[in-house]
Design an enzyme around this catalytic site. Structure first.
Site, PDB file in Angstrom:
ATOM      1  N   ASP A 136       0.842  -1.000  -0.115  1.00  0.00           N
ATOM      2  CA  ASP A 136       0.197   0.014   0.216  1.00  0.00           C
ATOM      3  C   ASP A 136       0.841   1.303   0.076  1.00  0.00           C
ATOM      4  O   ASP A 136       0.521   2.511   0.472  1.00  0.00           O
ATOM      5  CB  ASP A 136      -1.099   0.011   1.299  1.00  0.00           C
ATOM      6  CG  ASP A 136      -1.832  -1.305   1.210  1.00  0.00           C
ATOM      7  OD1 ASP A 136      -2.233  -1.727   0.236  1.00  0.00           O
ATOM      8  OD2 ASP A 136      -2.099  -1.805   2.457  1.00  0.00           O
ATOM      9  N   GLN A 182       2.016  -6.148  -3.227  1.00  0.00           N
ATOM     10  CA  GLN A 182       2.497  -6.218  -1.798  1.00  0.00           C
ATOM     11  C   GLN A 182       3.617  -5.338  -1.664  1.00  0.00           C
ATOM     12  O   GLN A 182       3.821  -4.290  -2.102  1.00  0.00           O
ATOM     13  CB  GLN A 182       2.810  -7.752  -1.605  1.00  0.00           C
ATOM     14  CG  GLN A 182       1.568  -8.396  -1.124  1.00  0.00           C
ATOM     15  CD  GLN A 182       0.786  -8.949  -2.587  1.00  0.00           C
ATOM     16  OE1 GLN A 182       1.675  -9.740  -3.462  1.00  0.00           O
ATOM     17  NE2 GLN A 182      -0.369  -9.006  -2.623  1.00  0.00           N
ATOM     18  N   GLY A 220      -4.491  -4.478  -3.689  1.00  0.00           N
ATOM     19  CA  GLY A 220      -5.571  -3.395  -4.149  1.00  0.00           C
ATOM     20  C   GLY A 220      -4.745  -1.991  -4.415  1.00  0.00           C
ATOM     21  O   GLY A 220      -4.064  -1.621  -3.631  1.00  0.00           O
ATOM     22  N   HIS A 221      -5.025  -1.570  -5.437  1.00  0.00           N
ATOM     23  CA  HIS A 221      -3.943  -0.615  -6.327  1.00  0.00           C
ATOM     24  C   HIS A 221      -5.137   0.609  -6.514  1.00  0.00           C
ATOM     25  O   HIS A 221      -5.957   0.332  -7.608  1.00  0.00           O
ATOM     26  CB  HIS A 221      -3.111  -1.113  -7.320  1.00  0.00           C
ATOM     27  CG  HIS A 221      -2.263  -2.022  -7.056  1.00  0.00           C
ATOM     28  ND1 HIS A 221      -1.307  -2.679  -7.657  1.00  0.00           N
ATOM     29  CD2 HIS A 221      -1.714  -2.540  -5.869  1.00  0.00           C
ATOM     30  CE1 HIS A 221      -0.672  -3.576  -7.266  1.00  0.00           C
ATOM     31  NE2 HIS A 221      -0.788  -3.627  -5.853  1.00  0.00           N
ATOM     32  N   GLY A 240       1.457   3.150  -2.582  1.00  0.00           N
ATOM     33  CA  GLY A 240       0.984   3.792  -3.812  1.00  0.00           C
ATOM     34  C   GLY A 240       1.704   3.324  -5.148  1.00  0.00           C
ATOM     35  O   GLY A 240       1.856   4.054  -6.062  1.00  0.00           O
ATOM     36  N   LYS A 241       1.598   2.133  -5.303  1.00  0.00           N
ATOM     37  CA  LYS A 241       2.297   1.444  -6.384  1.00  0.00           C
ATOM     38  C   LYS A 241       1.447   1.654  -7.467  1.00  0.00           C
ATOM     39  O   LYS A 241       1.818   2.038  -8.655  1.00  0.00           O
ATOM     40  CB  LYS A 241       2.548   0.034  -6.129  1.00  0.00           C
ATOM     41  CG  LYS A 241       3.549  -0.318  -5.343  1.00  0.00           C
ATOM     42  CD  LYS A 241       3.688  -1.855  -4.883  1.00  0.00           C
ATOM     43  CE  LYS A 241       2.350  -2.651  -4.417  1.00  0.00           C
ATOM     44  NZ  LYS A 241       2.063  -2.204  -3.021  1.00  0.00           N
TER      45      LYS A 241
HETATM   46  P1  GDP Z   1      -0.807   0.242  -3.440  1.00  0.00           P
HETATM   47  O1  GDP Z   1      -1.376  -0.961  -3.037  1.00  0.00           O
HETATM   48  O2  GDP Z   1       0.678   0.137  -3.138  1.00  0.00           O
HETATM   49  O3  GDP Z   1      -1.128   0.473  -4.887  1.00  0.00           O
HETATM   50  O4  GDP Z   1      -1.169   1.506  -2.755  1.00  0.00           O
HETATM   51  P2  GDP Z   1      -3.004   1.469  -2.365  1.00  0.00           P
HETATM   52  O5  GDP Z   1      -3.712   1.977  -3.627  1.00  0.00           O
HETATM   53  O6  GDP Z   1      -3.464   0.209  -1.697  1.00  0.00           O
HETATM   54  O7  GDP Z   1      -2.801   2.791  -1.016  1.00  0.00           O
HETATM   55  C1  GDP Z   1      -2.334   3.770  -1.267  1.00  0.00           C
HETATM   56  C2  GDP Z   1      -3.262   5.158  -1.228  1.00  0.00           C
HETATM   57  O8  GDP Z   1      -3.003   6.303  -1.093  1.00  0.00           O
HETATM   58  C3  GDP Z   1      -4.304   5.108  -2.392  1.00  0.00           C
HETATM   59  O9  GDP Z   1      -5.587   5.396  -1.532  1.00  0.00           O
HETATM   60  C4  GDP Z   1      -3.944   6.201  -3.158  1.00  0.00           C
HETATM   61  O10 GDP Z   1      -4.968   6.942  -3.941  1.00  0.00           O
HETATM   62  C5  GDP Z   1      -3.299   7.112  -2.055  1.00  0.00           C
HETATM   63  N1  GDP Z   1      -2.005   7.841  -2.642  1.00  0.00           N
HETATM   64  C6  GDP Z   1      -1.220   7.436  -3.543  1.00  0.00           C
HETATM   65  N2  GDP Z   1      -0.300   8.408  -3.520  1.00  0.00           N
HETATM   66  C7  GDP Z   1      -0.497   9.453  -2.782  1.00  0.00           C
HETATM   67  C8  GDP Z   1       0.024  10.607  -2.307  1.00  0.00           C
HETATM   68  O11 GDP Z   1       0.851  11.113  -2.657  1.00  0.00           O
HETATM   69  N3  GDP Z   1      -0.452  11.343  -1.308  1.00  0.00           N
HETATM   70  C9  GDP Z   1      -1.843  11.114  -0.788  1.00  0.00           C
HETATM   71  N4  GDP Z   1      -2.387  11.774   0.222  1.00  0.00           N
HETATM   72  N5  GDP Z   1      -2.399   9.651  -1.157  1.00  0.00           N
HETATM   73  C10 GDP Z   1      -1.755   9.034  -2.080  1.00  0.00           C
HETATM   74  P1  IMO Z   2      -0.792  -4.249  -2.106  1.00  0.00           P
HETATM   75  O1  IMO Z   2      -0.558  -4.634  -3.308  1.00  0.00           O
HETATM   76  C1  IMO Z   2      -0.966  -4.735   2.069  1.00  0.00           C
HETATM   77  C2  IMO Z   2      -0.906  -8.992   3.831  1.00  0.00           C
HETATM   78  C3  IMO Z   2      -1.989  -9.305   4.606  1.00  0.00           C
HETATM   79  C4  IMO Z   2      -1.531 -10.274   5.453  1.00  0.00           C
HETATM   80  C5  IMO Z   2      -0.418 -10.841   4.449  1.00  0.00           C
HETATM   81  C6  IMO Z   2      -0.728 -12.160   4.066  1.00  0.00           C
HETATM   82  O2  IMO Z   2      -2.125  -3.403  -2.056  1.00  0.00           O
HETATM   83  O3  IMO Z   2       0.202  -3.572  -1.484  1.00  0.00           O
HETATM   84  P2  IMO Z   2      -2.492 -13.090   2.122  1.00  0.00           P
HETATM   85  O4  IMO Z   2      -3.629 -12.689   1.937  1.00  0.00           O
HETATM   86  O5  IMO Z   2      -1.413 -12.441   0.848  1.00  0.00           O
HETATM   87  O6  IMO Z   2      -1.802 -14.271   2.322  1.00  0.00           O
HETATM   88  O7  IMO Z   2      -2.051 -12.210   3.275  1.00  0.00           O
HETATM   89  O8  IMO Z   2      -0.133  -9.848   3.549  1.00  0.00           O
HETATM   90  N1  IMO Z   2      -1.261  -8.494   2.283  1.00  0.00           N
HETATM   91  C7  IMO Z   2      -1.076  -7.111   2.189  1.00  0.00           C
HETATM   92  N2  IMO Z   2      -0.991  -5.792   2.853  1.00  0.00           N
HETATM   93  N3  IMO Z   2      -0.981  -4.435   0.870  1.00  0.00           N
HETATM   94  C8  IMO Z   2      -1.228  -5.496   0.040  1.00  0.00           C
HETATM   95  O9  IMO Z   2      -1.365  -5.576  -1.384  1.00  0.00           O
HETATM   96  C9  IMO Z   2      -1.170  -6.912   0.729  1.00  0.00           C
HETATM   97  N4  IMO Z   2      -1.460  -8.367   0.211  1.00  0.00           N
HETATM   98  C10 IMO Z   2      -1.345  -8.906   1.146  1.00  0.00           C
HETATM   99  O10 IMO Z   2      -2.550  -8.274   5.324  1.00  0.00           O
HETATM  100  O11 IMO Z   2      -0.695  -9.612   6.537  1.00  0.00           O
HETATM  101 MG    MG Z   3      -2.970  -1.557  -1.792  1.00  0.00          MG
END
Ligand code: GDP
Ligand code: IMO
Ligand code: MG
Length: 431
Positions: A13, A225, A40-41, A15-16
């Site tokens: 999470d 991840q 979840g991206h 911000g990939k």
């Molecule tokens: P990922 O799993 O690495 O793709 O990240 P997620 O999408 O799960 O979580 C990142 C969250 O931060 C998302 O809701 C993005 O919209 C948000 N985000 C990404 N870059 C920025 C930033 O520079 N500032 C803020 N405030 N939010 C950001």
């Molecule tokens: P993105 O791509 C954050 C965590 C789960 C748990 C562990 C194992 O959005 O960054 P799993 O279901 O993979 O066997 O769970 O890994 N986990 C993540 N945490 N972002 C993710 O993906 C994750 N995918 C799995 O919360 O701790």
């Molecule tokens: Mg995510």
């Protein structure tokens, strides 16, 4: 031509999705190489929000090829649903724009059931806090040589034999957990029903990518991840079940390691984690709450509240090493606006001894307490900043200190969820 791997450098999470979407303008092909719909991206483009799980974040850009590689574990029903949702948001997905590797293992309903049953049965201290999506059980079947793969959907007799092999293993396991046996006929019928919808995207990804590479196409590899959830280098056993680090990009699609020219680590300006496991800089106070609120730290996949803490430079220096990161994208700097003082972890105290890396043993990881360095914060807003000149002096000092401590330069800086609120320092695709 440069090919770029994007990896999470913390616990996910970071911000990939936003950065992969931003970079995909410069790429021809975007590939997922591990993980599944545990990811979840989130992408925000002109205030429209796209949430992606198994689909590569490049799909929202027209005219690019998106690839799901063999390193991924794929839930076919979930994928078809995701395609429906994204198509409903005006994105076109066709066999010309999406390709799935034929050797990708399928996540089946019993994988999710097993994942959830195990978590329910686990006692405190052994629960992983998985996403419950069946990721671990599916990877277990893959290395146990009993997975059903995309190519198996093409032939009824093969499919039935593969299902029988899986049942032979899973029914006794289910019995032990008090779960009823798998309904063989219903599972085969379900798989046959979706087979054509999945097979129309299936192909030899390794071949297509090697041809595209020879033709000079630019390939962007999108990790899911983060490196601290890597099965080998993460905080084991509180990890996911795949290799997450950059080396996996090559095996997860079938291209040589020499194809990787640049590794971009995605790094949040503070730290978050979802699920169980050690987290040395975790904050259980008003600062932690403030990070969670300002950063909207709730999981994209499960909606769970993310644990929050200060930036841990030790951990990121470590993950930059294991992934061979050339430059980082520092995200969510804006979330730190308004803190009077910021803390950065520069080492750990383990039983009175100072360490500059996180040890491997789980009990030692749990006993590590952070050694902090303090920096003054800034009161100005950095939200939406699009150039260095827009950043307050103390924000620039924070970024520079992060670079020094992790021993890696900042290539991109992100200051909001919006695609264009991004500052480019070094183009990862530059030849
Ligand atoms: P990922 O799993 O690495 O793709 O990240 P997620 O999408 O799960 O979580 C990142 C969250 O931060 C998302 O809701 C993005 O919209 C948000 N985000 C990404 N870059 C920025 C930033 O520079 N500032 C803020 N405030 N939010 C950001
Ligand atoms: P993105 O791509 C954050 C965590 C789960 C748990 C562990 C194992 O959005 O960054 P799993 O279901 O993979 O066997 O769970 O890994 N986990 C993540 N945490 N972002 C993710 O993906 C994750 N995918 C799995 O919360 O701790
Ligand atoms: Mg995510």
């Amino acid at each position: 031509m440069a090919n770029v791997v994007v990896v999470g450098a913390q616990w996910g999470d970071e911000g990939k999705g936003k950065i992969v979407d931003w970079l995909s303008e410069r790429a021809d092909v975007i590939c997922r190489f591990q993980g599944g719909h545990n990811a979840g991206h989130t992408l925000v483009i002109d205030r429209a929000v796209f949430k992606l799980h198994a689909l590569p974040s490049g799909v929202v850009r027209g005219g690019k090829l998106s690839v799901i590689g063999n390193g991924v574990v794929l839930d076919p029903w979930n994928l078809l649903q995701e395609i429906d949702t994204i198509t409903g948001q005006g994105v076109e997905i066709t066999p010309e724009t999406l390709m799935i590797a034929e050797n990708t293992p399928l996540i089946l309903p019993f994988h999710g059931e097993l994942d959830r049953a195990r978590e329910e049965a686990a006692s405190t201290g052994t629960k992983i806090g998985t996403t419950g999506r069946g990721i671990g059980p599916c990877y277990e079947d893959k290395v146990g040589r009993r997975a059903i793969r995309v190519a198996d959907l093409a032939d009824d007799a093969t499919l039935e034999a593969r299902v029988d092999r899986a049942l032979q293993h899973h029914d006794p396991l289910r019995k032990g957990l008090g779960v009823e046996p798998i309904d063989r006929a219903a599972l085969i019928a379900q798989l046959k029903e979706i087979a054509p919808s999945i097979l129309k995207y299936a192909g030899p990804v390794w071949k297509v990518l090697n041809e595209k590479r020879k033709a000079g196409n630019r390939i962007l590899f999108e990790g899911a991840q983060g490196a601290l959830l890597d099965i080998d280098f993460g905080t084991y056993p509180f990890v996911t079940s795949s290799n997450v680090i950059a080396g996996q990009a090559a095996t997860g699609v079938g291209i040589g390691p020499g194809a990787i020219d640049y590794v971009l680590g995605i790094v949040k300006a503070y730290t978050t984690r979802v699920g169980e496991g050690p987290f040395p800089t975790e904050l259980d106070d008003a600062d932690g709450q403030r990070l969670g609120e300002r950063g909207h730290e709730f999981g994209t996949t499960t909606g769970r509240k993310r644990r929050c803490g200060w930036f841990d430079a030790c951990l990121v220096r470590q993950t930059c090493a294991t992934s061979g990161v050339n430059g980082i994208s520092l995200t969510k700097l804006d979330v730190l606006d308004g803190f009077e003082t910021l803390k950065i972890c520069v080492g750990y105290d383990l039983d009175g001894q100072r360490l500059d890396y996180l040890p491997t043993a789980a009990d030692q990881q749990a006993r590590c307490t952070p050694i902090y360095e303090e920096m003054p914060g800034w009161s100005e807003s950095t939200e939406g900043a699009r150039s260095w000149a827009d950043l307050p002096a103390n924000a620039i000092k924070y970024v520079k200190r992060v670079e020094e401590l992790i021993e890696c330069p900042v290539a991109l800086l992100s200051t909001s969820p919006e695609r264009e609120d991004t500052i480019l320092v070094t183009d990862p695709f530059a030849d």
